[in-house]
Design a protein around this motif. Structure first.
Motif, PDB file in Angstrom:
ATOM      1  N   LEU A   1      -0.128   1.275  -5.199  1.00 33.19           N
ATOM      2  CA  LEU A   1       0.863   2.207  -4.646  1.00 33.19           C
ATOM      3  C   LEU A   1       0.395   3.666  -4.747  1.00 33.19           C
ATOM      4  O   LEU A   1       1.188   4.585  -4.530  1.00 33.19           O
ATOM      5  CB  LEU A   1       2.215   2.023  -5.344  1.00 33.19           C
ATOM      6  CG  LEU A   1       2.887   0.647  -5.148  1.00 33.19           C
ATOM      7  CD1 LEU A   1       4.182   0.563  -5.966  1.00 33.19           C
ATOM      8  CD2 LEU A   1       3.176   0.364  -3.673  1.00 33.19           C
TER       9      LEU A   1
ATOM     10  N   VAL B   1       7.997   7.083  -3.774  1.00 27.74           N
ATOM     11  CA  VAL B   1       9.156   6.187  -3.723  1.00 27.74           C
ATOM     12  C   VAL B   1      10.345   6.807  -4.450  1.00 27.74           C
ATOM     13  O   VAL B   1      10.179   7.612  -5.368  1.00 27.74           O
ATOM     14  CB  VAL B   1       8.840   4.788  -4.328  1.00 27.74           C
ATOM     15  CG1 VAL B   1       7.669   4.142  -3.601  1.00 27.74           C
ATOM     16  CG2 VAL B   1       8.557   4.858  -5.818  1.00 27.74           C
TER      17      VAL B   1
ATOM     18  N   LEU C   1      11.948  -0.747 -12.327  1.00 27.39           N
ATOM     19  CA  LEU C   1      11.377  -0.508 -10.993  1.00 27.39           C
ATOM     20  C   LEU C   1      10.625   0.825 -10.956  1.00 27.39           C
ATOM     21  O   LEU C   1       9.527   0.916 -10.409  1.00 27.39           O
ATOM     22  CB  LEU C   1      12.483  -0.510  -9.934  1.00 27.39           C
ATOM     23  CG  LEU C   1      12.986  -1.890  -9.539  1.00 27.39           C
ATOM     24  CD1 LEU C   1      14.408  -1.820  -9.006  1.00 27.39           C
ATOM     25  CD2 LEU C   1      12.049  -2.517  -8.497  1.00 27.39           C
TER      26      LEU C   1
ATOM     27  N   THR D   1       7.359   0.548 -13.188  1.00 31.05           N
ATOM     28  CA  THR D   1       6.284  -0.273 -12.615  1.00 31.05           C
ATOM     29  C   THR D   1       5.671   0.413 -11.392  1.00 31.05           C
ATOM     30  O   THR D   1       4.458   0.344 -11.203  1.00 31.05           O
ATOM     31  CB  THR D   1       6.772  -1.687 -12.240  1.00 31.05           C
ATOM     32  OG1 THR D   1       7.879  -1.581 -11.364  1.00 31.05           O
ATOM     33  CG2 THR D   1       7.170  -2.485 -13.463  1.00 31.05           C
ATOM     34  N   ALA D   2       6.501   1.085 -10.597  1.00 31.63           N
ATOM     35  CA  ALA D   2       5.950   1.801  -9.433  1.00 31.63           C
ATOM     36  C   ALA D   2       5.003   2.902  -9.902  1.00 31.63           C
ATOM     37  O   ALA D   2       3.923   3.095  -9.335  1.00 31.63           O
ATOM     38  CB  ALA D   2       7.069   2.389  -8.579  1.00 31.63           C
TER      39      ALA D   2
ATOM     40  N   ARG E   1       1.775   1.578 -10.993  1.00 32.68           N
ATOM     41  CA  ARG E   1       0.941   1.142  -9.867  1.00 32.68           C
ATOM     42  C   ARG E   1       0.498   2.316  -8.996  1.00 32.68           C
ATOM     43  O   ARG E   1      -0.011   2.135  -7.895  1.00 32.68           O
ATOM     44  CB  ARG E   1       1.703   0.084  -9.053  1.00 32.68           C
ATOM     45  CG  ARG E   1       1.802  -1.239  -9.828  1.00 32.68           C
ATOM     46  CD  ARG E   1       2.797  -2.211  -9.254  1.00 32.68           C
ATOM     47  NE  ARG E   1       2.413  -2.781  -7.975  1.00 32.68           N
ATOM     48  CZ  ARG E   1       2.859  -3.939  -7.501  1.00 32.68           C
ATOM     49  NH1 ARG E   1       3.699  -4.668  -8.246  1.00 32.68           N
ATOM     50  NH2 ARG E   1       2.479  -4.368  -6.323  1.00 32.68           N
TER      51      ARG E   1
ATOM     52  N   ALA F   1       2.332   5.059  -7.800  1.00 31.25           N
ATOM     53  CA  ALA F   1       3.248   5.791  -6.912  1.00 31.25           C
ATOM     54  C   ALA F   1       3.775   7.055  -7.584  1.00 31.25           C
ATOM     55  O   ALA F   1       3.859   7.139  -8.812  1.00 31.25           O
ATOM     56  CB  ALA F   1       4.420   4.899  -6.516  1.00 31.25           C
TER      57      ALA F   1
ATOM     58  N   ASP G   1       7.912  -5.840 -10.379  1.00 33.79           N
ATOM     59  CA  ASP G   1       6.576  -5.997  -9.780  1.00 33.79           C
ATOM     60  C   ASP G   1       6.630  -6.829  -8.505  1.00 33.79           C
ATOM     61  O   ASP G   1       5.954  -6.509  -7.526  1.00 33.79           O
ATOM     62  CB  ASP G   1       5.620  -6.645 -10.789  1.00 33.79           C
ATOM     63  CG  ASP G   1       4.832  -5.605 -11.592  1.00 33.79           C
ATOM     64  OD1 ASP G   1       4.496  -4.547 -11.022  1.00 33.79           O
ATOM     65  OD2 ASP G   1       4.555  -5.863 -12.774  1.00 33.79           O
TER      66      ASP G   1
ATOM     67  N   TRP H   1       7.939  -4.649  -5.726  1.00 30.69           N
ATOM     68  CA  TRP H   1       6.925  -3.712  -5.211  1.00 30.69           C
ATOM     69  C   TRP H   1       5.854  -4.448  -4.416  1.00 30.69           C
ATOM     70  O   TRP H   1       5.295  -3.903  -3.472  1.00 30.69           O
ATOM     71  CB  TRP H   1       6.312  -2.886  -6.349  1.00 30.69           C
ATOM     72  CG  TRP H   1       7.290  -1.904  -6.934  1.00 30.69           C
ATOM     73  CD1 TRP H   1       7.678  -1.816  -8.235  1.00 30.69           C
ATOM     74  CD2 TRP H   1       8.011  -0.877  -6.240  1.00 30.69           C
ATOM     75  NE1 TRP H   1       8.603  -0.799  -8.392  1.00 30.69           N
ATOM     76  CE2 TRP H   1       8.827  -0.218  -7.187  1.00 30.69           C
ATOM     77  CE3 TRP H   1       8.059  -0.455  -4.898  1.00 30.69           C
ATOM     78  CZ2 TRP H   1       9.670   0.846  -6.841  1.00 30.69           C
ATOM     79  CZ3 TRP H   1       8.904   0.591  -4.555  1.00 30.69           C
ATOM     80  CH2 TRP H   1       9.691   1.232  -5.528  1.00 30.69           C
ATOM     81  N   ASP H   2       5.562  -5.710  -4.790  1.00 29.69           N
ATOM     82  CA  ASP H   2       4.634  -6.515  -3.974  1.00 29.69           C
ATOM     83  C   ASP H   2       5.178  -6.630  -2.552  1.00 29.69           C
ATOM     84  O   ASP H   2       4.444  -6.456  -1.574  1.00 29.69           O
ATOM     85  CB  ASP H   2       4.486  -7.935  -4.543  1.00 29.69           C
ATOM     86  CG  ASP H   2       3.706  -7.981  -5.859  1.00 29.69           C
ATOM     87  OD1 ASP H   2       3.051  -6.977  -6.215  1.00 29.69           O
ATOM     88  OD2 ASP H   2       3.762  -9.039  -6.534  1.00 29.69           O
TER      89      ASP H   2
ATOM     90  N   VAL I   1       7.471  -4.744  -1.057  1.00 36.85           N
ATOM     91  CA  VAL I   1       7.499  -3.423  -0.419  1.00 36.85           C
ATOM     92  C   VAL I   1       6.093  -3.072   0.049  1.00 36.85           C
ATOM     93  O   VAL I   1       5.891  -2.612   1.184  1.00 36.85           O
ATOM     94  CB  VAL I   1       8.041  -2.346  -1.394  1.00 36.85           C
ATOM     95  CG1 VAL I   1       7.825  -0.943  -0.835  1.00 36.85           C
ATOM     96  CG2 VAL I   1       9.520  -2.596  -1.686  1.00 36.85           C
ATOM     97  N   GLY I   2       5.098  -3.323  -0.808  1.00 40.74           N
ATOM     98  CA  GLY I   2       3.701  -3.025  -0.472  1.00 40.74           C
ATOM     99  C   GLY I   2       3.240  -3.787   0.755  1.00 40.74           C
ATOM    100  O   GLY I   2       2.577  -3.217   1.631  1.00 40.74           O
TER     101      GLY I   2
END
Ligand code: CTP
Ligand code: CA
Length: 226
Positions: A10, A15, A44, A47-48, A51, A53, A213, A216-217, A219-220
């Motif tokens: 990310l 986000v 959330l 974790t973003a 990753r 973001a 996670d 976000w997978d 969303v990614g």
């Protein structure tokens, strides 16, 4: 569980996450609220950020430490949450609405403490709050923005989830089954992520970080398409 390459998948993304539960004033010392702890939204956000973001977290009445590397904007009521979300929405690739936003607020908030015996209201008149998620989706500011809602349902989870997804117009709706001590206030979550494309991805029972996670997978995946 994720590969090394996914650790910063990310990076370069911005986000916005909402967390907690709004409180609607009855008078200066009382409010209408809900039992959301904010843990899922905080997971959330954390974790973003982990990753890669850039994360803004609009937090309503949460008693948790700020997640590392996350910009936290504190709000109280649904209307304050709406202001915060609308102020941040334009520059972000994804909005994840994990907060429990009150559907209604007292039609009037008393300026002084309501006294027993004097005003003694038989009922508190309510008025509807703005639907922030619906406002985001019905008036999209950029075509690639991925908009995610969260819903807690006690019964007919898929049926209610599908109807809500359609009504809200979001790209993903993460539906939790609640009741019997599940989800609210607990460390673990179980959910199904319904997509506007008709997809349904089950997210197994596990820590809220794992559910985050998986979200976000998804969303990614959607960001990668555009
Ligand atoms: N939501 C919102 N603004 C509101 C109410 C809800 O943005 N005024 C968002 C929540 O943050 C959540 C999603 O909408 O992401 C679904 O919330 P939910 O309460 O399940 O939906 P409602 O349409 O309010 O349906 P219900 O009658 O089941 O409460
Ligand atoms: Ca609601």
């Amino acid at each position: 569980r994720r590969g090394a390459a996914a650790e910063t998948d990310l990076a370069g993304r911005r986000v916005l996450v909402t967390a907690g539960g709004t409180r609607e004033d009855i008078d200066p010392v009382r409010f209408l609220g809900n039992r959301s702890s904010g843990r899922q939204g905080y997971a959330l956000a954390a974790t973003a950020a982990a990753r890669g973001a850039k994360v803004v977290l609009a937090s309503a009445n949460v008693e948790l430490p700020d997640p590392a590397g996350v910009e936290v904007v504190r709000v109280g009521s649904a209307r304050e949450m709406r202001e915060a979300v609308l102020a941040e929405r334009e520059g972000v690739d994804a909005v994840v609405m994990a907060a429990a936003v009150a559907d209604f607020r007292p039609a009037t908030s008393a300026e002084g403490k309501i006294k027993k015996g004097e005003d003694q209201p038989a009922t508190i008149a309510l008025t509807e709050n703005p639907d922030i998620l619906a406002e985001l989706t019905h008036n999209r500011v950029n075509g690639h923005q991925v908009i995610v809602g969260f819903a807690a349902e006690t019964d007919h989870v898929l049926e209610h989830g599908r109807a809500k997804l359609a009504r809200k117009g979001c790209d993903l709706l993460v539906v939790n089954q609640v009741g019997e001590g599940r989800a609210f206030g607990s460390q673990d979550n179980q959910a199904v992520a319904l997509g506007g494309d008709g997809s349904a991805v089950e997210i197994p029972y596990g820590p809220k970080e794992d559910l985050a996670d998986r979200v976000w997978d998804l969303v990614g995946d959607r960001l990668a398409v555009v």
